[in-house]
Design an enzyme around this catalytic site. Structure first.
Site, short mmCIF file in Angstrom:
data_model
loop_
_atom_site.label_atom_id
_atom_site.label_comp_id
_atom_site.label_asym_id
_atom_site.label_seq_id
_atom_site.Cartn_x
_atom_site.Cartn_y
_atom_site.Cartn_z
N GLU A 170 0.88 -1.16 -0.03
CA GLU A 170 -0.15 0.09 0.01
C GLU A 170 0.89 1.30 0.07
O GLU A 170 0.34 2.24 0.55
CB GLU A 170 -1.14 -0.15 1.33
CG GLU A 170 -1.97 -1.16 1.04
CD GLU A 170 -3.16 -1.34 2.23
OE1 GLU A 170 -2.68 -0.70 3.25
OE2 GLU A 170 -3.97 -2.12 1.99
N GLU B 279 -6.19 -7.78 -1.77
CA GLU B 279 -6.61 -7.79 -0.23
C GLU B 279 -7.97 -6.86 -0.25
O GLU B 279 -8.13 -6.12 -0.95
CB GLU B 279 -5.66 -6.91 0.73
CG GLU B 279 -5.90 -6.95 2.09
CD GLU B 279 -5.05 -6.09 2.90
OE1 GLU B 279 -3.86 -6.38 2.98
OE2 GLU B 279 -5.48 -4.80 3.56
#
Length: 666
Positions: A186, A273
């Site tokens: 991320e 995810e």
């Protein structure tokens, strides 16, 4: 891993940020005409890459502490084919001894000269998954890195080597093949990231490693699919990246974010995810209403609208304490190893509705993927031999029964169709068989339900049962003699740094030592190293530990910890609770630590102190009275109402403090 609700709190996301308050996904309104679905084996569609889960952010920490047979039962529900979730992917964190949501996971290379491919529990978890399903797809992704990497620069040749070493170690010492590797959890894609992808590909190729690169695991925002634009401009980058991936690929109203450019390249697109979160706040269980029905929609619509061919849920199992960040993320719950208790939630069976009916390598049939006119969605997949097929159909948003006619063509089997159903009253039940006539059959679907229709057989619903849940044992004590060297003791969950059992320096036997002395490269701001355990409902108790500061600057005992959510306050060095901190020079301070507020000093002082000797540090709680003690003598007794209950911890800074005879008593 990241809760999307936390994106509104901070510009940085969790190792798996939860999917924030989306409730049931809002599906487009459809016309009420009668429904016929044509299952055409000649229809085009993308290759299905599977459903899986992400063990990262220390989300699996407590699982390894479970006693048998319950630990094996949990693993069977997760990974055993045709038993429970039958997960087809397992992605694990490449640890770096740095907090990555619910704790820190150990590094395999703490220094340039260090190699240890047995630290922690991810190696063990991958082995257990592979034993149950030799075809499971293994992925890896780092959240942070040891401080020596690139002299503090994550995107560096050092990091490429670090990942290549992990992949080689998995093969050499655990006989595991890592099929996919990501770059950094991320983090926004930058020119430095592009250069690193090329460096990583070069490092893998130099060792003959066939691991494919997944990029870029970005969290929601306008930049999320930027990688698709970048590879359009850079052919070399496009060649090095095998899969385009994002985390939580939905807007807050439930719409998929996949861009036209991303779809146009033809590369696999993954939700690497994901997670259902029905209300935006903490949840206690993922029953049908609080996760199962939402996940049923997500799995289908990820492909229908986003052309996402793999979805990985953070996390496979909630094996971390409830007071940590993003509680109850797992497909199932197992975070009380002292009791053996676990909870097989509806999300296990929602996942099984796809994984027990289609395997990676099957093809979607685009002409038989879409929305039902009365509300709901469906996807169809066929086997590589073009015979078997499965339809996963949900009517979650529907209020009435719907009748659907299926027409089978294009070489697909027109044999017996087996039908399985899950809803608020049925959990993964085989509800009937249908025999097509002339390749046609009709079925009436209940509202608010999930179905699998299939020509395959062999599906089962696991039946193992857990024992009763019990509270954390009190009194508690550990002298660490029963723990293997270089391992973490049972139940203690490191929140930064690494606490491992080593031979004591100044006494016989084993002690617990914090071993990380160079701050890692963080994914999220770093708290001080501490390790916690206990029961969040405890009120009056005494926590104490022997401490040795001959190679450390400080040590702390902490009690009544009511929150250890690192995302609640990125600047906090300690969890929310009472902290008794002792420094090498004899200075001591009793704090009340509370998120979003400065540390409140309740008492402080200096005592004569020999750092070369062992000392005992203790905190005692009785109602509003907090007593701090050193070597059995009172340092201070104060009254404070800030923290009324909570867990305990021991901690230090980034030096080698030792601890022994840790205890909690009434």
């Amino acid at each position: 891993m990241i809760l999307r609700s936390l994106h509104r709190i901070s510009a940085v996301s969790l190792p798996c940020l939860f999917l924030a308050a989306v409730g049931s996904l809002t599906l487009p309104a459809r016309s009420p005409e009668a429904t016929t679905i044509v299952l055409d084996g000649h229809s085009k569609g993308r290759i299905f890459h599977g459903l899986g889960a992400v063990s990262a952010g220390a989300s699996s920490r407590l699982l390894i502490d479970y006693p048998e047979p319950y630990r094996s039962q949990i693993l069977d529900y997760l990974f055993k084919p045709d038993y429970g979730a039958s997960l087809q992917h397992l992605k694990v964190e490449v640890g770096a001894d740095v907090n990555s949501t619910d704790g820190s996971e150990p590094s395999h290379e703490r220094m340039r000269t260090d190699r240890n491919y047995n630290r922690g529990y991810e190696w063990w978890l991958m082995e257990q998954a592979h034993q149950r399903n030799p075809k499971i797809i293994l992925d890896i992704l780092p959240w942070g890195a040891p401080g020596w990497i690139g002299d503090g620069e994550f995107y560096s040749p050092d990091m490429a080597k670090y990942i290549a070493d992990f992949i080689e170690g998995a093969k050499r010492y655990h006989h595991l093949d890592i099929q996919y590797a990501g770059i950094w959890n991320e983090k926004r894609f930058t020119p430095a990231a592009a250069n690193y992808v090329k460096e990583l590909r070069k490092a893998l190729d130099a060792r003959g490693l066939k691991t494919k690169i997944v990029c870029c695991d970005e969290y929601p925002g306008e930049h999320q699919w930027r990688i698709a634009e970048e590879i359009r401009r850079d052919p070399a980058l496009r060649s090095d990246i095998a899969v385009l991936s994002v985390h939580y690929p939905r807007t807050e109203d439930g719409a998929l974010t996949t861009t036209h450019t991303a779809k146009a390249f033809g590369k696999p697109l993954w939700s690497s995810e994901d997670q259902p979160n029905p209300g935006g706040g903490p949840i206690r269980t993922r029953d049908w209403a609080n996760g199962g029905r939402i996940l049923a929609q997500e799995y289908n619509t990820n492909y229908i609208d986003g052309r996402l061919t793999a979805t990985e849920i953070w996390s496979p199992v909630t094996s971390y304490y409830d007071i940590l960040a993003a509680p109850h993320s797992g497909l199932m719950i197992a975070n009380t190893p002292w009791s053996g208790y676990y909870n097989v939630q509806s999300t296990i069976w929602v996942t099984a509705h796809t994984t027990q009916f289609a395997e990676p390598g099957w093809h979607y049939l685009n002409s038989a993927c879409g929305y039902l006119p009365g509300g709901g969605s469906y996807v169809t997949l066929k086997s590589p031999d073009d015979r078997d097929w499965s339809v996963i159909l949900e009517t979650i948003s529907d209020k009435h029964r719907q009748t659907v006619t299926f027409k089978i063509s294009g070489g697909l089997s027109d044999g017996t169709v087996h039908i399985w159903e899950t809803n608020a009253s049925k959990i993964f039940e085989h509800v009937g068989d249908v025999h097509p006539t002339g390749g046609i059959f009709t079925y009436r679907f209940d509202p608010g339900s999930l179905y699998s229709l299939t020509t395959t057989t062999g599906q089962h619903k696991g039946a193992a049962q857990p024992p009763k849940n019990t509270p954390f044992p009190l009194p508690y004590s550990d002298n660490f003699e029963a723990t293997d060297l270089n391992r973490a003791p049972k139940y203690l969950a490191d929140q930064d740094g690494a606490f491992e059992v080593h031979p004591c320096r100044k006494r016989a036997g084993k002690c617990l030592e914090q071993v990380i002395t160079q701050k890692p490269i963080p994914w999220f701001p770093l708290p001080n190293p501490f390790t916690l355990a206990g029961d969040e409902n405890w009120t009056d108790y005494t926590v104490s530990s022997d401490v040795l500061l001959d190679q450390a600057d400080e040590a702390a005992v902490i009690g009544r910890i009511d929150s250890a959510n690192v995302f609640a306050d990125a600047k906090a060095l300690w969890p929310s609770g009472y902290v008794l901190r002792l420094r090498k020079n004899g200075k001591w301070t009793l704090y009340s630590a509370q998120y979003k507020r400065a540390l409140t000093t309740l008492a402080s002082g200096t005592v004569p102190f020999d750092a070369t000797q062992w000392h005992n540090l203790a905190l005692r709680f009785h109602g509003t009275q907090i007593e701090a003690m050193l070597d059995g003598k009172q340092l201070a007794k104060v009254s404070d109402k800030t923290h009324t209950h909570g867990m305990f911890a021991i901690g230090t800074d980034w030096t080698k403090a030792e601890f022994d005879n840790l205890s909690v008593r009434l």
